[in-house]
Motif scaffolding. Structure first.
Motif, PDB file in Angstrom:
ATOM      1  N   UNK A  64       0.730  -1.175   0.012  1.00  0.00           N
ATOM      2  CA  UNK A  64       0.025  -0.104  -0.005  1.00  0.00           C
ATOM      3  C   UNK A  64       0.988   1.198  -0.015  1.00  0.00           C
ATOM      4  N   UNK A  65       2.146   1.032   0.066  1.00  0.00           N
ATOM      5  CA  UNK A  65       3.227   2.294  -0.294  1.00  0.00           C
ATOM      6  C   UNK A  65       3.570   2.730   1.143  1.00  0.00           C
ATOM      7  N   UNK A  66       3.293   2.212   2.145  1.00  0.00           N
ATOM      8  CA  UNK A  66       3.587   2.539   3.448  1.00  0.00           C
ATOM      9  C   UNK A  66       4.903   2.014   3.886  1.00  0.00           C
ATOM     10  N   UNK A  67       5.348   2.525   4.952  1.00  0.00           N
ATOM     11  CA  UNK A  67       6.816   1.784   5.564  1.00  0.00           C
ATOM     12  C   UNK A  67       6.717   1.723   7.094  1.00  0.00           C
ATOM     13  N   UNK A  68       7.389   0.831   7.624  1.00  0.00           N
ATOM     14  CA  UNK A  68       7.363   0.661   9.091  1.00  0.00           C
ATOM     15  C   UNK A  68       8.261   1.709   9.536  1.00  0.00           C
ATOM     16  N   UNK A  69       7.890   2.126  10.908  1.00  0.00           N
ATOM     17  CA  UNK A  69       8.715   3.269  11.410  1.00  0.00           C
ATOM     18  C   UNK A  69       8.668   2.984  12.632  1.00  0.00           C
ATOM     19  N   UNK A  75      17.395  -0.524   8.255  1.00  0.00           N
ATOM     20  CA  UNK A  75      17.053   0.893   8.408  1.00  0.00           C
ATOM     21  C   UNK A  75      17.239   1.571   7.145  1.00  0.00           C
ATOM     22  N   UNK A  76      16.339   2.461   6.736  1.00  0.00           N
ATOM     23  CA  UNK A  76      16.480   3.203   5.613  1.00  0.00           C
ATOM     24  C   UNK A  76      16.924   4.519   5.974  1.00  0.00           C
ATOM     25  N   UNK A  77      16.397   5.278   6.932  1.00  0.00           N
ATOM     26  CA  UNK A  77      17.073   6.644   7.734  1.00  0.00           C
ATOM     27  C   UNK A  77      16.490   6.819   8.709  1.00  0.00           C
ATOM     28  N   UNK A  78      17.073   7.811   9.415  1.00  0.00           N
ATOM     29  CA  UNK A  78      16.725   8.210  10.870  1.00  0.00           C
ATOM     30  C   UNK A  78      16.597   9.647  10.837  1.00  0.00           C
ATOM     31  N   UNK A  79      15.560  10.104  11.345  1.00  0.00           N
ATOM     32  CA  UNK A  79      15.255  11.517  11.155  1.00  0.00           C
ATOM     33  C   UNK A  79      14.859  11.967  12.856  1.00  0.00           C
ATOM     34  N   UNK A  80      15.064  13.338  12.591  1.00  0.00           N
ATOM     35  CA  UNK A  80      14.506  14.016  13.816  1.00  0.00           C
ATOM     36  C   UNK A  80      13.311  14.989  13.652  1.00  0.00           C
ATOM     37  N   UNK A  81      12.414  14.874  14.196  1.00  0.00           N
ATOM     38  CA  UNK A  81      10.996  15.610  13.963  1.00  0.00           C
ATOM     39  C   UNK A  81      10.457  16.194  15.153  1.00  0.00           C
ATOM     40  N   UNK A  82       9.759  17.256  15.094  1.00  0.00           N
ATOM     41  CA  UNK A  82       9.138  17.934  16.199  1.00  0.00           C
ATOM     42  C   UNK A  82       7.862  16.944  16.573  1.00  0.00           C
ATOM     43  N   UNK A  83       7.433  17.222  17.926  1.00  0.00           N
ATOM     44  CA  UNK A  83       6.492  16.325  18.400  1.00  0.00           C
ATOM     45  C   UNK A  83       5.048  16.657  17.377  1.00  0.00           C
ATOM     46  N   UNK A  84       4.910  17.895  17.016  1.00  0.00           N
ATOM     47  CA  UNK A  84       4.009  18.311  16.596  1.00  0.00           C
ATOM     48  C   UNK A  84       3.817  17.488  15.193  1.00  0.00           C
ATOM     49  N   UNK A  85       4.991  17.394  14.369  1.00  0.00           N
ATOM     50  CA  UNK A  85       5.169  16.736  13.155  1.00  0.00           C
ATOM     51  C   UNK A  85       4.954  15.147  13.198  1.00  0.00           C
TER      52      UNK A  85
END
Length: 87
Positions: A16-21, A62-72
């Motif tokens: 369905x185009x999604x990825x596990x995170x 693992x494809x990548x690791x990102x840092x994101x705001x809690x809001x995002x």
């Protein structure tokens, strides 16, 4: 002011185009720099890897690791990934 969370995006895509995170709610960070530094700290990486193996029962690519705001993170993944109000 918002917390920053580390998000691990695993390799591979579902039909369905999604990825596990995986979102690390703990530890959470007070700045982008603090989060990025932790993600790249050789002394902390084994603890993150151990947590992922505990959660999934095996090491996953693992494809990548990102840092994101809690809001995002909440906008993308849902309110259950909030960690409360920043101190």
């Amino acid at each position: 002011m918002s917390y920053w969370l580390m998000v691990v995006i695993f390799a591979g895509v579902y039909t369905d185009g999604t990825q596990e995170a995986y979102i690390f709610k703990e530890p959470h960070y007070h700045s982008l720099n603090e989060c990025v530094s932790a993600a790249n700290d050789p002394k902390q990486i084994p603890a993150f890897a151990k947590k992922l193996v505990t959660e999934y029962g095996r090491m996953m690519d693992i494809q990548k690791i990102v840092c994101a705001t809690q809001e995002d993170v909440i906008k993308t993944f849902g309110a259950q990934y909030g960690v409360g109000e920043p101190a």
